[in-house]
Design a protein around this motif. Structure first.
Motif, PDB file in Angstrom:
ATOM      1  N   HIS A   1      40.165-123.165  47.896  1.00 10.25           N
ATOM      2  CA  HIS A   1      41.262-123.126  46.933  1.00 10.25           C
ATOM      3  C   HIS A   1      41.450-124.439  46.193  1.00 10.25           C
ATOM      4  N   LYS A   2      40.997-125.535  46.826  1.00 10.32           N
ATOM      5  CA  LYS A   2      41.034-126.822  46.122  1.00 10.32           C
ATOM      6  C   LYS A   2      40.083-126.761  44.920  1.00 10.32           C
ATOM      7  N   ILE A   3      38.906-126.140  45.134  1.00 11.91           N
ATOM      8  CA  ILE A   3      37.893-126.066  44.075  1.00 11.91           C
ATOM      9  C   ILE A   3      38.230-124.958  43.082  1.00 11.91           C
ATOM     10  N   ASN A   4      38.719-123.845  43.620  1.00  9.14           N
ATOM     11  CA  ASN A   4      38.883-122.646  42.801  1.00  9.14           C
ATOM     12  C   ASN A   4      40.127-121.880  43.271  1.00  9.14           C
ATOM     13  N   PRO A   5      41.302-122.224  42.731  1.00 12.68           N
ATOM     14  CA  PRO A   5      42.560-121.633  43.213  1.00 12.68           C
ATOM     15  C   PRO A   5      42.609-120.115  43.046  1.00 12.68           C
ATOM     16  N   HIS A   6      41.791-119.552  42.139  1.00 19.11           N
ATOM     17  CA  HIS A   6      41.872-118.107  41.878  1.00 19.11           C
ATOM     18  C   HIS A   6      40.963-117.275  42.773  1.00 19.11           C
ATOM     19  N   SER A   7      40.096-117.941  43.530  1.00 22.15           N
ATOM     20  CA  SER A   7      39.130-117.196  44.335  1.00 22.15           C
ATOM     21  C   SER A   7      39.828-116.514  45.516  1.00 22.15           C
ATOM     22  N   LYS A   8      39.428-115.264  45.791  1.00 22.77           N
ATOM     23  CA  LYS A   8      39.962-114.595  46.988  1.00 22.77           C
ATOM     24  C   LYS A   8      39.114-115.002  48.174  1.00 22.77           C
ATOM     25  N   VAL A   9      39.785-115.304  49.300  1.00 22.78           N
ATOM     26  CA  VAL A   9      39.047-115.735  50.494  1.00 22.78           C
ATOM     27  C   VAL A   9      39.299-114.716  51.603  1.00 22.78           C
ATOM     28  N   VAL A  10      38.207-114.233  52.209  1.00 18.71           N
ATOM     29  CA  VAL A  10      38.338-113.232  53.273  1.00 18.71           C
ATOM     30  C   VAL A  10      37.577-113.715  54.501  1.00 18.71           C
ATOM     31  N   PHE A  11      38.186-113.585  55.685  1.00 18.28           N
ATOM     32  CA  PHE A  11      37.493-113.940  56.935  1.00 18.28           C
ATOM     33  C   PHE A  11      36.830-112.683  57.499  1.00 18.28           C
ATOM     34  N   THR A  12      35.579-112.810  57.904  1.00 17.99           N
ATOM     35  CA  THR A  12      34.892-111.635  58.480  1.00 17.99           C
ATOM     36  C   THR A  12      34.074-111.997  59.713  1.00 17.99           C
ATOM     37  N   ASN A  13      33.873-110.975  60.522  1.00 13.93           N
ATOM     38  CA  ASN A  13      32.804-110.982  61.512  1.00 13.93           C
ATOM     39  C   ASN A  13      31.980-109.759  61.128  1.00 13.93           C
ATOM     40  N   ALA A  14      31.020-109.996  60.238  1.00 15.54           N
ATOM     41  CA  ALA A  14      30.279-108.861  59.657  1.00 15.54           C
ATOM     42  C   ALA A  14      29.495-108.119  60.728  1.00 15.54           C
ATOM     43  N   ARG A  15      29.066-108.846  61.751  1.00 18.43           N
ATOM     44  CA  ARG A  15      28.279-108.199  62.803  1.00 18.43           C
ATOM     45  C   ARG A  15      29.093-107.093  63.483  1.00 18.43           C
ATOM     46  N   GLU A  16      30.391-107.369  63.713  1.00 19.39           N
ATOM     47  CA  GLU A  16      31.241-106.379  64.397  1.00 19.39           C
ATOM     48  C   GLU A  16      32.062-105.552  63.410  1.00 19.39           C
ATOM     49  N   GLY A  17      31.985-105.841  62.144  1.00 11.67           N
ATOM     50  CA  GLY A  17      32.731-105.060  61.143  1.00 11.67           C
ATOM     51  C   GLY A  17      34.168-105.523  60.945  1.00 11.67           C
ATOM     52  N   VAL A  18      34.505-106.717  61.416  1.00 13.07           N
ATOM     53  CA  VAL A  18      35.886-107.217  61.257  1.00 13.07           C
ATOM     54  C   VAL A  18      36.069-107.768  59.835  1.00 13.07           C
ATOM     55  N   GLY A  19      37.152-107.354  59.177  1.00 12.69           N
ATOM     56  CA  GLY A  19      37.480-107.913  57.848  1.00 12.69           C
ATOM     57  C   GLY A  19      36.819-107.184  56.687  1.00 12.69           C
ATOM     58  N   ILE A  20      36.022-106.169  56.979  1.00 13.82           N
ATOM     59  CA  ILE A  20      35.274-105.498  55.896  1.00 13.82           C
ATOM     60  C   ILE A  20      36.228-104.769  54.940  1.00 13.82           C
ATOM     61  N   GLU A  21      37.272-104.139  55.516  1.00 11.55           N
ATOM     62  CA  GLU A  21      38.258-103.451  54.659  1.00 11.55           C
ATOM     63  C   GLU A  21      38.883-104.436  53.664  1.00 11.55           C
ATOM     64  N   THR A  22      39.156-105.648  54.150  1.00 15.79           N
ATOM     65  CA  THR A  22      39.782-106.652  53.278  1.00 15.79           C
ATOM     66  C   THR A  22      38.810-107.081  52.171  1.00 15.79           C
ATOM     67  N   VAL A  23      37.510-107.153  52.506  1.00 17.24           N
ATOM     68  CA  VAL A  23      36.520-107.473  51.455  1.00 17.24           C
ATOM     69  C   VAL A  23      36.547-106.365  50.406  1.00 17.24           C
ATOM     70  N   ILE A  24      36.574-105.108  50.875  1.00 14.69           N
ATOM     71  CA  ILE A  24      36.566-103.965  49.947  1.00 14.69           C
ATOM     72  C   ILE A  24      37.801-104.016  49.038  1.00 14.69           C
ATOM     73  N   GLU A  25      38.953-104.379  49.615  1.00 13.10           N
ATOM     74  CA  GLU A  25      40.174-104.523  48.795  1.00 13.10           C
ATOM     75  C   GLU A  25      40.010-105.645  47.772  1.00 13.10           C
ATOM     76  N   ALA A  26      39.453-106.777  48.242  1.00 13.91           N
ATOM     77  CA  ALA A  26      39.283-107.923  47.330  1.00 13.91           C
ATOM     78  C   ALA A  26      38.374-107.557  46.165  1.00 13.91           C
ATOM     79  N   LEU A  27      37.403-106.667  46.429  1.00 12.66           N
ATOM     80  CA  LEU A  27      36.475-106.254  45.370  1.00 12.66           C
ATOM     81  C   LEU A  27      37.040-105.106  44.531  1.00 12.66           C
ATOM     82  N   LYS A  28      38.251-104.705  44.875  1.00  5.64           N
ATOM     83  CA  LYS A  28      38.966-103.618  44.172  1.00  5.64           C
ATOM     84  C   LYS A  28      38.154-102.323  44.184  1.00  5.64           C
ATOM     85  N   LEU A  29      37.593-101.975  45.343  1.00  2.00           N
ATOM     86  CA  LEU A  29      36.769-100.754  45.449  1.00  2.00           C
ATOM     87  C   LEU A  29      37.468 -99.684  46.274  1.00  2.00           C
TER      88      LEU A  29
END
Ligand SMILES: Nc1nc2c(ncn2[C@@H]2O[C@H](COP(=O)(O)OP(=O)(O)O)[C@@H](O)[C@H]2O)c(=O)[nH]1
Ligand SMILES: [Mg+2]
Length: 300
Positions: free
Chosen positions: A272-300
Protein backbone atom coordinates in the motif's frame (compact mmCIF):
# COMPACT_ATOMS: atom_id res chain seq x y z
CA UNK A 1 29.99 9.96 -12.45
CA UNK A 2 29.48 9.20 -16.16
CA UNK A 3 27.88 5.90 -17.01
CA UNK A 4 28.33 4.74 -20.58
CA UNK A 5 25.90 2.40 -22.26
CA UNK A 6 27.38 0.00 -24.75
CA UNK A 7 25.28 -2.31 -26.89
CA UNK A 8 27.17 -5.41 -28.04
CA UNK A 9 26.23 -6.68 -31.50
CA UNK A 10 25.52 -10.36 -32.20
CA UNK A 11 26.26 -12.16 -35.47
CA UNK A 12 23.31 -13.86 -37.20
CA UNK A 13 23.97 -17.58 -37.72
CA UNK A 14 20.68 -19.10 -38.82
CA UNK A 15 17.22 -17.66 -39.61
CA UNK A 16 13.97 -19.46 -38.82
CA UNK A 17 10.90 -17.29 -39.68
CA UNK A 18 10.95 -14.29 -37.34
CA UNK A 19 13.77 -15.69 -35.22
CA UNK A 20 17.49 -16.16 -35.65
CA UNK A 21 20.22 -17.85 -33.72
CA UNK A 22 23.12 -15.50 -33.19
CA UNK A 23 26.57 -15.74 -31.68
CA UNK A 24 28.09 -13.37 -29.16
CA UNK A 25 31.17 -13.21 -26.96
CA UNK A 26 32.95 -15.78 -29.18
CA UNK A 27 31.34 -18.97 -27.85
CA UNK A 28 27.81 -18.12 -26.69
CA UNK A 29 24.61 -18.25 -28.76
CA UNK A 30 21.27 -16.50 -28.32
CA UNK A 31 17.82 -16.57 -29.89
CA UNK A 32 16.84 -13.20 -31.38
CA UNK A 33 13.43 -11.97 -32.60
CA UNK A 34 14.24 -10.36 -35.98
CA UNK A 35 10.69 -9.37 -36.92
CA UNK A 36 11.67 -5.67 -36.80
CA UNK A 37 14.58 -6.03 -39.26
CA UNK A 38 15.41 -7.32 -42.69
CA UNK A 39 18.53 -9.34 -41.84
CA UNK A 40 20.55 -12.04 -43.54
CA UNK A 41 22.99 -14.63 -42.22
CA UNK A 42 26.33 -13.00 -41.33
CA UNK A 43 24.84 -9.58 -40.44
CA UNK A 44 25.71 -7.96 -37.10
CA UNK A 45 22.68 -6.85 -35.10
CA UNK A 46 22.11 -4.87 -31.89
CA UNK A 47 19.66 -6.68 -29.62
CA UNK A 48 17.40 -5.23 -26.95
CA UNK A 49 15.03 -7.31 -24.83
CA UNK A 50 15.35 -10.18 -27.29
CA UNK A 51 14.51 -8.10 -30.37
CA UNK A 52 17.06 -7.22 -33.04
CA UNK A 53 16.69 -3.44 -33.29
CA UNK A 54 19.49 -2.25 -35.62
CA UNK A 55 21.90 -3.72 -38.17
CA UNK A 56 25.50 -2.50 -37.80
CA UNK A 57 28.34 -2.89 -40.27
CA UNK A 58 31.26 -5.22 -39.59
CA UNK A 59 33.67 -2.37 -38.83
CA UNK A 60 31.40 -0.86 -36.18
CA UNK A 61 30.82 -4.33 -34.69
CA UNK A 62 34.57 -4.96 -34.40
CA UNK A 63 35.21 -1.59 -32.78
CA UNK A 64 32.49 -2.36 -30.22
CA UNK A 65 33.99 -5.80 -29.49
CA UNK A 66 37.36 -4.14 -28.78
CA UNK A 67 35.79 -1.63 -26.36
CA UNK A 68 33.86 -4.47 -24.68
CA UNK A 69 37.05 -6.47 -24.17
CA UNK A 70 38.71 -3.44 -22.57
CA UNK A 71 35.72 -2.97 -20.25
CA UNK A 72 35.86 -6.63 -19.23
CA UNK A 73 39.55 -6.25 -18.39
CA UNK A 74 38.68 -3.25 -16.22
CA UNK A 75 35.94 -5.25 -14.46
CA UNK A 76 38.39 -8.08 -13.70
CA UNK A 77 40.55 -5.61 -11.81
CA UNK A 78 37.68 -4.07 -9.88
CA UNK A 79 36.69 -5.38 -6.48
CA UNK A 80 34.66 -2.48 -5.14
CA UNK A 81 30.92 -1.95 -5.47
CA UNK A 82 30.00 1.01 -7.63
CA UNK A 83 27.01 2.91 -6.35
CA UNK A 84 25.28 5.87 -7.98
CA UNK A 85 25.88 9.33 -6.55
CA UNK A 86 22.93 10.85 -4.75
CA UNK A 87 20.10 11.50 -7.20
CA UNK A 88 21.85 9.67 -10.02
CA UNK A 89 20.13 6.82 -11.82
CA UNK A 90 22.11 4.08 -13.53
CA UNK A 91 21.44 4.19 -17.22
CA UNK A 92 20.11 0.76 -18.08
CA UNK A 93 19.60 0.80 -21.81
CA UNK A 94 15.98 0.10 -22.65
CA UNK A 95 14.92 1.10 -26.10
CA UNK A 96 11.77 3.23 -25.81
CA UNK A 97 10.72 2.13 -29.32
CA UNK A 98 10.52 -1.48 -28.20
CA UNK A 99 8.47 -0.58 -25.14
CA UNK A 100 6.21 1.68 -27.20
CA UNK A 101 5.71 -1.05 -29.81
CA UNK A 102 4.79 -3.44 -27.00
CA UNK A 103 2.31 -0.93 -25.55
CA UNK A 104 0.68 -0.47 -28.98
CA UNK A 105 0.29 -4.22 -29.41
CA UNK A 106 -1.04 -4.50 -25.83
CA UNK A 107 -3.70 -1.89 -26.68
CA UNK A 108 -4.63 -3.96 -29.77
CA UNK A 109 -4.93 -7.12 -27.63
CA UNK A 110 -6.98 -5.21 -25.08
CA UNK A 111 -9.54 -3.95 -27.60
CA UNK A 112 -9.72 -7.35 -29.29
CA UNK A 113 -10.44 -9.07 -25.96
CA UNK A 114 -12.99 -6.42 -24.96
CA UNK A 115 -14.80 -6.66 -28.30
CA UNK A 116 -15.24 -10.39 -27.69
CA UNK A 117 -16.37 -9.76 -24.11
CA UNK A 118 -13.40 -11.66 -22.63
CA UNK A 119 -12.11 -10.62 -19.19
CA UNK A 120 -8.35 -11.18 -18.98
CA UNK A 121 -5.80 -11.47 -16.19
CA UNK A 122 -1.99 -11.33 -16.33
CA UNK A 123 -0.61 -13.33 -13.38
CA UNK A 124 2.96 -12.41 -12.50
CA UNK A 125 5.35 -13.34 -9.68
CA UNK A 126 8.60 -15.13 -8.91
CA UNK A 127 9.27 -18.76 -9.75
CA UNK A 128 7.61 -20.89 -7.09
CA UNK A 129 5.48 -18.14 -5.56
CA UNK A 130 2.37 -20.22 -6.28
CA UNK A 131 0.99 -18.84 -9.57
CA UNK A 132 0.05 -22.22 -11.02
CA UNK A 133 -1.37 -23.50 -7.71
CA UNK A 134 -3.52 -20.36 -7.46
CA UNK A 135 -4.67 -20.84 -11.08
CA UNK A 136 -5.58 -24.45 -10.37
CA UNK A 137 -7.75 -23.26 -7.48
CA UNK A 138 -9.31 -20.43 -9.51
CA UNK A 139 -10.23 -22.60 -12.50
CA UNK A 140 -11.67 -25.30 -10.22
CA UNK A 141 -13.98 -22.76 -8.56
CA UNK A 142 -14.87 -20.79 -11.68
CA UNK A 143 -15.11 -23.36 -14.48
CA UNK A 144 -18.85 -24.09 -13.98
CA UNK A 145 -19.69 -20.39 -14.12
CA UNK A 146 -17.40 -19.25 -16.97
CA UNK A 147 -15.78 -20.65 -20.10
CA UNK A 148 -12.09 -20.33 -19.25
CA UNK A 149 -8.88 -20.41 -21.28
CA UNK A 150 -5.40 -20.43 -19.71
CA UNK A 151 -2.22 -19.31 -21.48
CA UNK A 152 0.96 -20.52 -19.78
CA UNK A 153 4.19 -18.64 -20.32
CA UNK A 154 7.41 -20.43 -19.51
CA UNK A 155 10.97 -20.53 -20.75
CA UNK A 156 10.48 -24.17 -21.69
CA UNK A 157 8.32 -27.24 -20.76
CA UNK A 158 4.52 -27.62 -20.57
CA UNK A 159 4.46 -28.69 -16.89
CA UNK A 160 2.25 -25.82 -15.69
CA UNK A 161 -0.37 -25.95 -18.47
CA UNK A 162 -0.51 -29.74 -18.08
CA UNK A 163 -1.32 -29.22 -14.37
CA UNK A 164 -4.12 -26.81 -15.30
CA UNK A 165 -5.47 -28.86 -18.25
CA UNK A 166 -6.14 -31.70 -15.78
CA UNK A 167 -8.95 -29.55 -14.37
CA UNK A 168 -10.76 -29.68 -17.71
CA UNK A 169 -10.05 -26.20 -19.09
CA UNK A 170 -8.45 -25.37 -22.43
CA UNK A 171 -4.82 -24.28 -22.32
CA UNK A 172 -2.04 -23.17 -24.62
CA UNK A 173 1.66 -23.04 -23.79
CA UNK A 174 3.88 -20.16 -24.90
CA UNK A 175 7.55 -21.00 -24.58
CA UNK A 176 9.73 -17.89 -24.58
CA UNK A 177 13.09 -19.64 -25.05
CA UNK A 178 15.49 -17.39 -23.18
CA UNK A 179 13.16 -14.47 -22.49
CA UNK A 180 12.23 -13.72 -18.88
CA UNK A 181 8.74 -12.40 -19.68
CA UNK A 182 5.83 -12.68 -22.09
CA UNK A 183 5.18 -9.74 -24.40
CA UNK A 184 2.16 -8.37 -26.24
CA UNK A 185 3.36 -9.78 -29.57
CA UNK A 186 3.45 -13.34 -28.20
CA UNK A 187 -0.04 -12.85 -26.75
CA UNK A 188 -1.27 -11.48 -30.09
CA UNK A 189 -0.01 -14.65 -31.81
CA UNK A 190 -1.63 -16.81 -29.13
CA UNK A 191 -4.97 -14.96 -29.47
CA UNK A 192 -4.96 -15.82 -33.20
CA UNK A 193 -5.20 -19.45 -32.15
CA UNK A 194 -8.10 -19.07 -29.71
CA UNK A 195 -11.77 -18.70 -30.65
CA UNK A 196 -12.42 -15.68 -28.45
CA UNK A 197 -16.17 -15.85 -29.01
CA UNK A 198 -16.20 -19.16 -27.18
CA UNK A 199 -14.49 -18.01 -23.99
CA UNK A 200 -15.33 -15.58 -21.18
CA UNK A 201 -12.18 -15.55 -19.04
CA UNK A 202 -8.54 -15.61 -20.11
CA UNK A 203 -5.87 -16.22 -17.47
CA UNK A 204 -2.25 -15.73 -18.49
CA UNK A 205 0.52 -17.14 -16.27
CA UNK A 206 3.55 -14.99 -17.01
CA UNK A 207 7.13 -16.26 -16.83
CA UNK A 208 8.36 -16.50 -13.22
CA UNK A 209 10.13 -13.18 -12.64
CA UNK A 210 9.48 -10.01 -10.63
CA UNK A 211 11.36 -7.60 -12.87
CA UNK A 212 10.89 -8.00 -16.63
CA UNK A 213 7.12 -8.72 -16.89
CA UNK A 214 6.35 -5.38 -15.20
CA UNK A 215 7.69 -3.45 -18.20
CA UNK A 216 5.71 -5.43 -20.76
CA UNK A 217 1.93 -5.05 -20.44
CA UNK A 218 0.11 -7.74 -22.42
CA UNK A 219 -3.24 -6.02 -22.84
CA UNK A 220 -4.94 -7.87 -19.97
CA UNK A 221 -7.70 -6.10 -17.97
CA UNK A 222 -6.05 -6.78 -14.65
CA UNK A 223 -2.55 -7.48 -13.44
CA UNK A 224 -2.12 -9.80 -10.48
CA UNK A 225 1.18 -10.30 -8.66
CA UNK A 226 1.63 -13.41 -6.51
CA UNK A 227 4.33 -13.16 -3.85
CA UNK A 228 4.93 -15.79 -1.19
CA UNK A 229 6.08 -15.24 2.39
CA UNK A 230 8.91 -17.71 1.70
CA UNK A 231 10.51 -15.05 -0.49
CA UNK A 232 11.34 -13.11 2.67
CA UNK A 233 10.36 -9.71 4.07
CA UNK A 234 11.88 -7.47 1.38
CA UNK A 235 10.48 -8.78 -1.93
CA UNK A 236 7.87 -6.04 -2.22
CA UNK A 237 9.96 -3.01 -1.34
CA UNK A 238 12.75 -4.28 -3.61
CA UNK A 239 10.42 -4.45 -6.62
CA UNK A 240 8.36 -1.24 -6.53
CA UNK A 241 7.79 -1.14 -10.28
CA UNK A 242 5.88 -4.41 -10.65
CA UNK A 243 3.85 -3.89 -7.45
CA UNK A 244 3.07 -0.37 -8.64
CA UNK A 245 1.37 -1.85 -11.72
CA UNK A 246 -0.63 -4.53 -9.87
CA UNK A 247 -4.40 -4.27 -9.44
CA UNK A 248 -4.34 -7.20 -7.02
CA UNK A 249 -1.48 -8.60 -4.93
CA UNK A 250 -1.84 -12.14 -3.62
CA UNK A 251 0.37 -12.84 -0.60
CA UNK A 252 0.62 -16.62 -0.69
CA UNK A 253 1.87 -19.42 1.58
CA UNK A 254 0.57 -17.66 4.69
CA UNK A 255 0.65 -21.11 6.34
CA UNK A 256 4.45 -20.68 6.39
CA UNK A 257 4.53 -17.08 7.66
CA UNK A 258 5.43 -17.98 11.26
CA UNK A 259 8.19 -20.40 10.25
CA UNK A 260 9.59 -17.78 7.90
CA UNK A 261 9.22 -15.06 10.58
CA UNK A 262 7.57 -12.85 7.99
CA UNK A 263 4.62 -10.68 9.00
CA UNK A 264 2.00 -10.72 6.20
CA UNK A 265 0.51 -7.45 7.53
CA UNK A 266 3.89 -5.78 7.03
CA UNK A 267 3.89 -7.05 3.43
CA UNK A 268 0.38 -5.63 2.95
CA UNK A 269 1.58 -2.26 4.28
CA UNK A 270 4.56 -2.38 1.87
CA UNK A 271 2.20 -2.90 -1.08
CA UNK A 272 0.00 0.00 0.00
CA UNK A 273 2.99 2.29 0.42
CA UNK A 274 3.84 1.67 -3.26
CA UNK A 275 0.32 1.35 -4.59
CA UNK A 276 -2.53 2.49 -2.27
CA UNK A 277 -5.19 1.28 -4.75
CA UNK A 278 -3.99 -2.31 -5.02
CA UNK A 279 -6.15 -5.00 -3.42
CA UNK A 280 -4.16 -7.32 -1.16
CA UNK A 281 -5.34 -10.86 -0.41
CA UNK A 282 -3.71 -13.47 1.87
CA UNK A 283 -3.86 -17.05 0.61
CA UNK A 284 -2.72 -20.56 1.23
CA UNK A 285 -3.29 -21.67 -2.34
CA UNK A 286 -2.20 -25.22 -1.58
CA UNK A 287 -5.10 -25.67 0.87
CA UNK A 288 -7.53 -23.32 -0.90
CA UNK A 289 -7.56 -20.66 1.84
CA UNK A 290 -8.43 -17.13 0.65
CA UNK A 291 -9.44 -18.16 -2.88
CA UNK A 292 -12.98 -16.77 -2.49
CA UNK A 293 -11.48 -13.41 -1.52
CA UNK A 294 -9.24 -13.46 -4.63
CA UNK A 295 -12.34 -14.16 -6.75
CA UNK A 296 -14.12 -11.19 -5.11
CA UNK A 297 -11.10 -8.95 -5.66
CA UNK A 298 -11.16 -9.91 -9.35
CA UNK A 299 -14.89 -9.10 -9.43
CA UNK A 300 -15.75 -12.57 -10.80
N1 LIG B 1 2.95 -24.40 1.88
C1 LIG B 1 2.46 -23.89 0.75
N2 LIG B 1 2.95 -24.29 -0.42
C2 LIG B 1 2.44 -23.77 -1.55
C3 LIG B 1 1.39 -22.81 -1.53
N3 LIG B 1 1.11 -22.45 -2.81
C4 LIG B 1 1.94 -23.16 -3.59
N4 LIG B 1 2.73 -23.97 -2.85
C5 LIG B 1 3.78 -24.88 -3.33
O1 LIG B 1 4.84 -24.11 -3.87
C6 LIG B 1 5.43 -24.80 -4.97
C7 LIG B 1 5.46 -23.90 -6.19
O2 LIG B 1 4.13 -23.61 -6.58
P1 LIG B 1 3.73 -23.27 -8.09
O3 LIG B 1 2.26 -23.03 -8.10
O4 LIG B 1 4.28 -24.29 -9.04
O5 LIG B 1 4.52 -21.90 -8.29
P2 LIG B 1 4.75 -21.00 -9.62
O6 LIG B 1 6.14 -21.27 -10.07
O7 LIG B 1 4.58 -19.59 -9.16
O8 LIG B 1 3.71 -21.40 -10.63
C8 LIG B 1 4.60 -26.07 -5.17
O9 LIG B 1 5.26 -27.12 -4.54
C9 LIG B 1 3.29 -25.75 -4.48
O10 LIG B 1 2.63 -26.90 -3.98
C10 LIG B 1 0.89 -22.38 -0.24
O11 LIG B 1 0.02 -21.52 -0.12
N5 LIG B 1 1.47 -22.95 0.85
MG1 LIG C 1 3.94 -21.92 -12.60
Amino acid sequence: MVIMCIAIPVKILKIIDNYATASFEKSKTALVDISLLDVKVGDYVIVNNGYGIRIVDEEEAKETFEIWEQIQEMYKMRDEIIEPDEGEVFDIELDENILQRNRDLANENDSRLRKSGVKSFDIMGSIGSGKTTLLERLVTQLKDKYKIFVLGGDITTTIDVDRIAKHGVNTLQINTGKECHLDANLIKKALNRINLNEIQLLFIENVGNLICPGEFPLGADRRIVVVSVTEGPYMIIKHPYIFGTADTVVINKIDLAKIMQVDPEKLRADVHKINPHSKVVFTNAREGVGIETVIEALKL
